[in-house]
Design an enzyme around this catalytic site. Structure first.
Site, PDB file in Angstrom:
ATOM      1  N   ALA A 161       0.786  -1.236   0.000  1.00 25.93           N
ATOM      2  CA  ALA A 161       0.000   0.000   0.000  1.00 25.93           C
ATOM      3  C   ALA A 161       0.815   1.281   0.000  1.00 25.93           C
ATOM      4  O   ALA A 161       0.247   2.355   0.145  1.00 25.93           O
ATOM      5  CB  ALA A 161      -0.914   0.002   1.237  1.00 25.93           C
ATOM      6  N   LYS A 215       2.176 -13.685 -13.922  1.00 28.56           N
ATOM      7  CA  LYS A 215       0.899 -12.988 -14.082  1.00 28.56           C
ATOM      8  C   LYS A 215      -0.193 -13.937 -14.598  1.00 28.56           C
ATOM      9  O   LYS A 215      -1.376 -13.756 -14.283  1.00 28.56           O
ATOM     10  CB  LYS A 215       1.066 -11.798 -15.032  1.00 28.56           C
ATOM     11  CG  LYS A 215       1.964 -10.685 -14.478  1.00 28.56           C
ATOM     12  CD  LYS A 215       1.487 -10.145 -13.151  1.00 28.56           C
ATOM     13  CE  LYS A 215       2.316  -8.967 -12.677  1.00 28.56           C
ATOM     14  NZ  LYS A 215       1.884  -8.465 -11.342  1.00 28.56           N
ATOM     15  N   TYR A 236       7.841  -9.296 -21.037  1.00 28.69           N
ATOM     16  CA  TYR A 236       6.801  -9.186 -20.009  1.00 28.69           C
ATOM     17  C   TYR A 236       5.725 -10.259 -20.178  1.00 28.69           C
ATOM     18  O   TYR A 236       5.747 -11.255 -19.465  1.00 28.69           O
ATOM     19  CB  TYR A 236       6.181  -7.778 -20.002  1.00 28.69           C
ATOM     20  CG  TYR A 236       5.580  -7.454 -18.653  1.00 28.69           C
ATOM     21  CD1 TYR A 236       6.240  -6.644 -17.744  1.00 28.69           C
ATOM     22  CD2 TYR A 236       4.368  -8.007 -18.248  1.00 28.69           C
ATOM     23  CE1 TYR A 236       5.710  -6.378 -16.479  1.00 28.69           C
ATOM     24  CE2 TYR A 236       3.831  -7.758 -16.996  1.00 28.69           C
ATOM     25  CZ  TYR A 236       4.503  -6.945 -16.124  1.00 28.69           C
ATOM     26  OH  TYR A 236       3.979  -6.705 -14.873  1.00 28.69           O
ATOM     27  N   ASP A 238       6.943  -8.014   6.546  1.00 27.76           N
ATOM     28  CA  ASP A 238       6.882  -8.969   5.445  1.00 27.76           C
ATOM     29  C   ASP A 238       5.443  -9.408   5.188  1.00 27.76           C
ATOM     30  O   ASP A 238       4.882 -10.204   5.938  1.00 27.76           O
ATOM     31  CB  ASP A 238       7.767 -10.175   5.775  1.00 27.76           C
ATOM     32  CG  ASP A 238       7.813 -11.197   4.652  1.00 27.76           C
ATOM     33  OD1 ASP A 238       7.216 -10.942   3.574  1.00 27.76           O
ATOM     34  OD2 ASP A 238       8.440 -12.254   4.841  1.00 27.76           O
TER      35      ASP A 238
END
Length: 384
Positions: free
Chosen positions: A48, A242, A233, A110
């Site tokens: 965040a 991904k 990628y 962590d």
């Protein structure tokens, strides 16, 4: 002390506390101007403190009026060494949230660990009872597994090595770079770090503890990009991670469907972040893309992307055929990509300024660390 930027490769080793606070203030101001829509009111953001994760926390806090818990792994100041940008960003967000009467708690440590999950769950039980939305935006280079083994991710191709244009960010020279192929072990380790395994662990831990609300939502972030970046990628080692992340979204929705959980992937636009700066070929592509999208009036930063995701696409449940939110929709327009491809074929060191928004790239880079804000006195002493 007076804090100046010190850049090594793709990272800045210093961060300016007043500049980071200004960055957060401007992102909050953007969301306040846009206004509040109806959405989840208890949101956990894992990862965040910078980039899309920070933008997400601000977007839901000021776009939904949500209470937020943030998890990140940042370093505080020591002696003459500044804290990391994410440390200052988090302090600034908590300061502004408190001033605006909003609940905001942050955990530093962590995010992969069971200990962190337990701490967050106890706080949810005590303060909220349940969490309505979980945003997963972890971007770590390595992960310590439960048995103590440390695995690292790699930015490599799969199958065959790739040689293509790139940019040396230290000299602004267009160069050629060869990206080697990843071994099977490196691919599996990258999946463990950047895939959906830990995301699933978080959701399972929250559900088993009884703090995951009925009909809740969880969202993780991905990138696909144009053909010129696919080898490094989309089809590379990080792309395999991904794909695992996407498969995890399908698995989570299926396994927790009875309690109404919906797990999504948001495919975001290419932006200057601490992660993207490290990927070969990508910084050159981004600087070309910025020039085109700014001319077309389509450019967005992290906060514009995240506000559009949560205040628009999520609310309207606007997904593609695979069930993913597509925040890269403007980036991948033919009118944009045709111009980027034309520039890619022509780009050299000599015509860099003609085709690249190199100043815009560097401006975004320095702003990640709290520099280049025109209303900050960088010659003044600041408390680290």
């Amino acid at each position: 002390m007076i804090v100046e930027p010190k850049v090594k490769g793709f990272i800045c080793t210093t961060a300016h506390p007043a500049g980071c606070e200004e960055s957060v203030r401007r992102q909050i101001a953007y969301c306040k101007e846009k206004g509040v829509v109806e959405g989840p009111k208890k949101v956990l953001v894992i990862g965040a403190s910078t980039g899309y994760g920070l933008g997400s926390r601000i977007a839901v806090a000021y776009g939904y009026g949500a209470d937020t818990i943030g998890v990140s792994f940042e370093k505080e100041a020591r002696g003459k060494r500044t804290a990391t940008a994410g440390w200052y960003n988090t302090l600034a967000f908590e300061k502004f949230a408190k001033e605006d009467g909003r609940y905001a708690k942050s955990f530093n440590g962590d995010g992969f660990s069971k200990e962190m999950k337990d701490q967050v769950i106890e706080t949810i039980k005590k303060d909220w009872g349940e969490v309505e939305m979980v945003i997963y935006s972890m971007a770590a280079p390595r992960r310590t597994l439960a048995d103590g083994t440390v695995v690292s991710s790699v930015l490599k191709t799969v199958g065959t090595e790739l040689t293509n244009k790139s940019i040396d960010l230290r000299t602004n020279e267009v160069t050629e770079v060869t990206v080697p192929t990843a071994t099977d072990e490196e691919i599996q380790n990258t999946i463990k770090v950047m895939g959906g395994e830990d995301w699933e662990d978080w959701i399972r831990a929250l559900a088993d503890a009884g703090v995951l609300a009925e009909n809740s939502t969880t969202i993780a972030y991905s990138y696909i990009g144009p053909e010129v970046t696919h080898a490094i990628y989309k089809d590379g080692s990080i792309g395999q991670a991904k794909k695992h992340l996407y498969d995890t979204s399908v698995k989570l929705t299926r396994e927790y469907g009875e309690r109404g959980l919906r797990a999504y992937i948001s495919v975001n636009k290419a932006l200057v972040t601490q992660s993207s700066s490290a990927i070969p070929i990508v910084p050159l592509y981004i600087s070309l893309l910025y020039r085109v999208m700014k001319k077309e009036g389509l450019h967005e930063g992290c906060i514009e992307q995240m506000y559009r995701l949560y205040a628009d696409k999520y609310i309207r449940e606007e997904t593609d055929d695979g069930g993913m939110f597509r925040l890269d929709d403007w980036e991948l327009r033919d009118s944009v990509q045709d111009k980027v491809k034309e520039a890619w074929d022509k780009i050299t060191t000599e015509n860099l300024e003609e085709y690249c928004d190199i100043d815009g790239y560097w401006d975004d880079f320095y702003k990640m660390f709290g520099f280049h804000y025109d209303n900050i006195d960088y010659g003044a002493d600041v408390e680290l």
